[in-house]
Scaffold this motif. Structure first.
Motif, PDB file in Angstrom:
ATOM      1  N   HIS A   1      40.380   6.383  24.208  1.00 33.18           N
ATOM      2  CA  HIS A   1      40.545   4.927  24.166  1.00 33.18           C
ATOM      3  C   HIS A   1      39.227   4.185  23.901  1.00 33.18           C
ATOM      4  O   HIS A   1      39.230   2.965  23.758  1.00 33.18           O
ATOM      5  N   LEU A   2      38.100   4.915  23.811  1.00 32.80           N
ATOM      6  CA  LEU A   2      36.807   4.262  23.579  1.00 32.80           C
ATOM      7  C   LEU A   2      36.198   4.609  22.221  1.00 32.80           C
ATOM      8  O   LEU A   2      35.060   4.223  21.951  1.00 32.80           O
ATOM      9  N   ARG A   3      36.927   5.301  21.373  1.00 31.00           N
ATOM     10  CA  ARG A   3      36.317   5.839  20.150  1.00 31.00           C
ATOM     11  C   ARG A   3      35.889   4.772  19.150  1.00 31.00           C
ATOM     12  O   ARG A   3      35.093   5.050  18.260  1.00 31.00           O
ATOM     13  N   ASP A   4      36.378   3.555  19.265  1.00 32.58           N
ATOM     14  CA  ASP A   4      35.974   2.502  18.339  1.00 32.58           C
ATOM     15  C   ASP A   4      34.794   1.679  18.855  1.00 32.58           C
ATOM     16  O   ASP A   4      34.374   0.725  18.192  1.00 32.58           O
ATOM     17  N   TYR A   5      34.262   2.004  20.032  1.00 38.19           N
ATOM     18  CA  TYR A   5      33.200   1.204  20.638  1.00 38.19           C
ATOM     19  C   TYR A   5      31.816   1.769  20.303  1.00 38.19           C
ATOM     20  O   TYR A   5      31.634   2.964  20.120  1.00 38.19           O
TER      21      TYR A   5
END
Length: 331
Positions: free
Chosen positions: A118-122
């Protein structure tokens, strides 16, 4: 004078060397950045600490949560394991409403392995190379104080292009295609994944528990003789017991999944005879409803008055209080 910011370090217990690195980061933020930083290692040595409550307060009350990413952290977050899994469920609603509260730090160099799904785009500040530690610490401190290293130029005036068209020039309008079926509510081609539903349910579970606790705290302040107890059975089950003049009159048990239903549902049991061990009976099942446009919402499947409505955690708590709990106190 700049504001004195507070920060809590979230990380995975990967071993003594990693835990020492975390302590050093906390102390460097405090001594070199003037940031009131802390982590669980300092908190537990000062007083008796409920770890789950500490994580809730840390995410809610601090200006920033600095998440130190490693492959171990990513695996625990994706599997909702231990303290990292509990912090992940707590952070999901806050990431939607307060994304700037979170600062991500990468301790290992492999982006693919270090980032939970859920954090791969940050964006994350890369601390994987110890030689660049001072440079990356400076970037982290600047991020906390919102003092960038580079300054944007002041906006100038919009140019006057002075375009003149000859008298014989024809300007053709670019037509935008419009279908006669644009008014139909057609379904989206993309589907919500099971993992996205699971995270939505887990985040909703945490929010519903928080709202029940807020409701019962308000009752304690306004209703003479009312008291309540709260017990976190595990990361996915919580029990509230409600008392009036010292006598138990009702209670609420909330857990994720149960009775053959998949984990993409929240179950509730309420009344004066709640079994903590057995999850074989319930008064309400809350499921995920996905619209044609891939918008997720909650639905109360056993309530006749609300079963066709899209619900929020607040509406669910209000509905259960009004229909099933309030009568115990003759309100």
């Amino acid at each position: 004078m700049d504001k004195r910011y507070t920060a809590f370090i979230s990380y995975s217990w990967d071993g003594p060397a990693h835990e020492e690195w975390i302590r050093n980061l906390v102390n460097d933020l405090r001594s070199q950045g003037g940031v009131d930083a802390t982590c669980d290692q300092f908190e537990v040595q000062e007083k008796t600490v409920n770890l789950n409550k500490m994580m809730i307060n840390a995410i809610r009350d601090n200006d920033y949560v600095i998440v130190v990413l490693t492959s171990s952290y990513a695996q625990k977050a994706d599997d909702f394991q231990g303290g990292v899994g509990f912090e992940t469920m707590l952070s999901l609603p806050a990431l939607r409403t307060e994304p700037d509260k979170f600062i991500f730090v990468m301790r290992e160099g492999d982006y693919a392995a270090g980032f939970p799904y859920h954090l791969r785009d940050y964006y994350a500040i890369n601390f994987s190379n110890d030689v660049e530690y001072k440079q990356k610490l400076d970037e982290l401190i600047r991020r906390i104080y919102k003092k960038g290293k580079f300054e944007k130029a002041r906006l100038g005036n919009i140019p006057d292009f002075g375009v003149m068209l000859p008298d014989n020039t024809q300007v053709q309008e670019v037509s935008t295609y419009k279908s006669v079926f644009d008014d139909l509510d057609l379904p989206s081609a993309n589907k919500i994944s099971d993992l996205a539903k699971k995270k939505f349910i887990n985040g909703s579970f945490i929010e519903i528990c928080r709202l029940f606790e807020e409701l019962f705290e308000q009752m304690s302040r306004k209703t003479s003789g009312f008291e309540f107890s709260s017990e976190q059975i595990d990361n996915q089950k919580r029990v509230f017991l409600l008392y009036l003049n010292g006598n138990q009159v009702s209670g609420v048990k909330i857990w994720v999944g149960g009775l053959g239903y998949n984990t993409n549902s929240i179950c509730l049991s309420y009344g004066n005879h709640i079994s903590v061990r057995s999850d074989n009976s319930m008064n309400e099942i809350i499921s995920v409803d996905v619209s044609q446009h891939n918008q997720m919402a909650l639905k109360m499947t056993l309530s006749f008055s609300t079963k066709d409505e899209s619900m929020t955690p607040e509406k669910i708590v209000r509905s259960i209080w009004t229909s099933s709990l309030a009568y115990s106190f003759k309100l």
